[in-house]
Design a protein around this motif. Structure first.
Motif, short mmCIF file in Angstrom:
data_model
loop_
_atom_site.label_atom_id
_atom_site.label_comp_id
_atom_site.label_asym_id
_atom_site.label_seq_id
_atom_site.Cartn_x
_atom_site.Cartn_y
_atom_site.Cartn_z
N ASN A 181 34.90 -22.50 -25.85
CA ASN A 181 35.14 -23.85 -26.38
C ASN A 181 35.34 -24.92 -25.30
OD1 ASN A 181 35.50 -23.61 -29.51
ND2 ASN A 181 36.55 -21.83 -28.63
N LYS A 182 35.05 -24.58 -24.07
CA LYS A 182 35.21 -25.56 -22.99
C LYS A 182 34.33 -26.78 -23.25
CE LYS A 182 35.18 -23.91 -18.85
NZ LYS A 182 34.70 -23.38 -17.54
N GLY A 183 34.95 -27.95 -23.21
CA GLY A 183 34.22 -29.19 -23.42
C GLY A 183 33.94 -29.53 -24.87
N LYS A 184 34.36 -28.67 -25.80
CA LYS A 184 34.08 -28.89 -27.22
C LYS A 184 35.27 -29.48 -27.98
CE LYS A 184 30.83 -24.98 -27.43
NZ LYS A 184 30.55 -23.69 -28.10
N LEU A 185 36.45 -29.42 -27.40
CA LEU A 185 37.66 -29.90 -28.08
C LEU A 185 38.28 -31.04 -27.29
CD1 LEU A 185 39.31 -26.46 -28.96
CD2 LEU A 185 37.94 -27.90 -30.47
N ALA A 186 38.77 -32.04 -28.02
CA ALA A 186 39.44 -33.17 -27.38
C ALA A 186 40.90 -32.80 -27.13
CB ALA A 186 39.37 -34.40 -28.27
N VAL A 187 41.20 -32.44 -25.88
CA VAL A 187 42.53 -31.97 -25.52
C VAL A 187 43.00 -32.68 -24.25
CG1 VAL A 187 43.89 -29.97 -24.83
CG2 VAL A 187 42.11 -29.70 -26.54
N ASP A 188 44.24 -33.15 -24.24
CA ASP A 188 44.81 -33.77 -23.04
C ASP A 188 45.47 -32.74 -22.13
OD1 ASP A 188 44.20 -36.40 -23.92
OD2 ASP A 188 46.00 -36.42 -25.17
N ALA A 189 46.12 -31.74 -22.77
CA ALA A 189 46.88 -30.76 -21.98
C ALA A 189 46.84 -29.40 -22.66
CB ALA A 189 48.33 -31.23 -21.83
N ILE A 190 47.00 -28.37 -21.84
CA ILE A 190 47.04 -27.00 -22.34
C ILE A 190 48.43 -26.43 -22.07
CG2 ILE A 190 46.17 -24.66 -21.98
CD1 ILE A 190 43.44 -25.86 -21.36
#
Length: 251
Positions: free
Chosen positions: A163-172
């Motif tokens: 899912n790299k680059g497929k989800l809008a995420v600011d932090a993990i």
């Protein structure tokens, strides 16, 4: 599915009340396990499905249940410090970071707290039994701020790769199981069941390595206070009395 998850599923059966048989069959198909078998004593875990309640017991009758509204695991934290909470600071609340991916939901204690603090959280859980308990808990809750929670059943390492680059995420956010880590939110009996279901995250460093390749601003790892860094490169640690939050700055 991880080796731990596969071995757990082979030891589970479903115990259902008559009015809950339809829901029980859904989870039986998911686990690929029997419902109300005659030899139920041969199974280490019993996944109970009742009208309005789902929980797990092991052969010693120890109970594990997830219910966000009953709050027996302190999901509804009163008197929290909002943006001044260490976990919020570590995840970059001051910089406006709000969308968080939780790689190890577990009992969702931290996930729910982050949602309570105003973060938009999506979470990944690899244990099929915990996933089922969480799915039911999110479906039953009356707390509006939990209705938008996105829960995925997946191995976190595979999830990151796919899912790299497929989800809008600011932090993990990552809270791997630590061999000697105390789950202080859990009563002793529940902690035993939880550990039996989850095992240890032996691939934790690989998960973190993959997380650091994601196009996010920060990756935060929760660690016991005196544990070593999971990987070198920690930019800042936000230290509490029992745990700390190691922050890796990516973007």
């Amino acid at each position: 599915m991880s080796v731990v998850s596969a071995s757990v599923v082979s030891k589970i059966c479903i115990i259902a009340t008559p009015e809950a048989l339809e829901k029980a069959q859904v989870w039986a198909d998911f686990f690929k396990c029997p419902v109300n078998p005659a030899n139920s004593a041969d199974f280490f875990f019993h996944f109970h499905v009742e009208d309005g309640r789902v929980y797990v017991r092991d052969q010693e009758k120890r109970l594990l249940e997830i219910d966000f509204d009953k709050n027996h695991l302190d999901y509804e934290r009163k008197g929290h410090r909002g943006k001044n909470e260490l976990i919020a600071k570590a995840l970059g609340v001051a910089k406006g970071y709000r969308k968080v991916l939780d790689l190890s939901v577990g009992l969702a204690v931290d996930s729910v707290f982050l949602t309570q603090l105003g973060f938009e959280v999506m979470g990944v859980e690899r244990s099929p039994v915990l996933y089922a308990l969480l799915k039911e808990a999110f479906a039953r809750t009356e707390k509006d701020y939990l209705k938008s929670y996105q829960l995925y059943f997946a191995d976190s390492l595979q999830f990151l790769k796919e899912n790299k680059g497929k989800l809008a995420v600011d932090a993990i956010y990552f809270d791997p199981m630590y061999p000697h880590k105390k789950k202080s939110a859990l009563p002793k009996q529940e902690m035993v069941v939880f550990r039996d279901l989850v095992g240890h995250d032996e691939d934790a460093s690989e998960v973190l390595k993959e997380a650091l390749t994601w196009p996010v601003q920060r990756v935060v790892v929760k660690r016991p206070m005196h544990a070593e860094e999971l990987l070198p490169g920690v930019r800042h640690s936000y230290e509490g009395k029992v745990v700390r939050y190691d922050t890796y700055v990516v973007g």
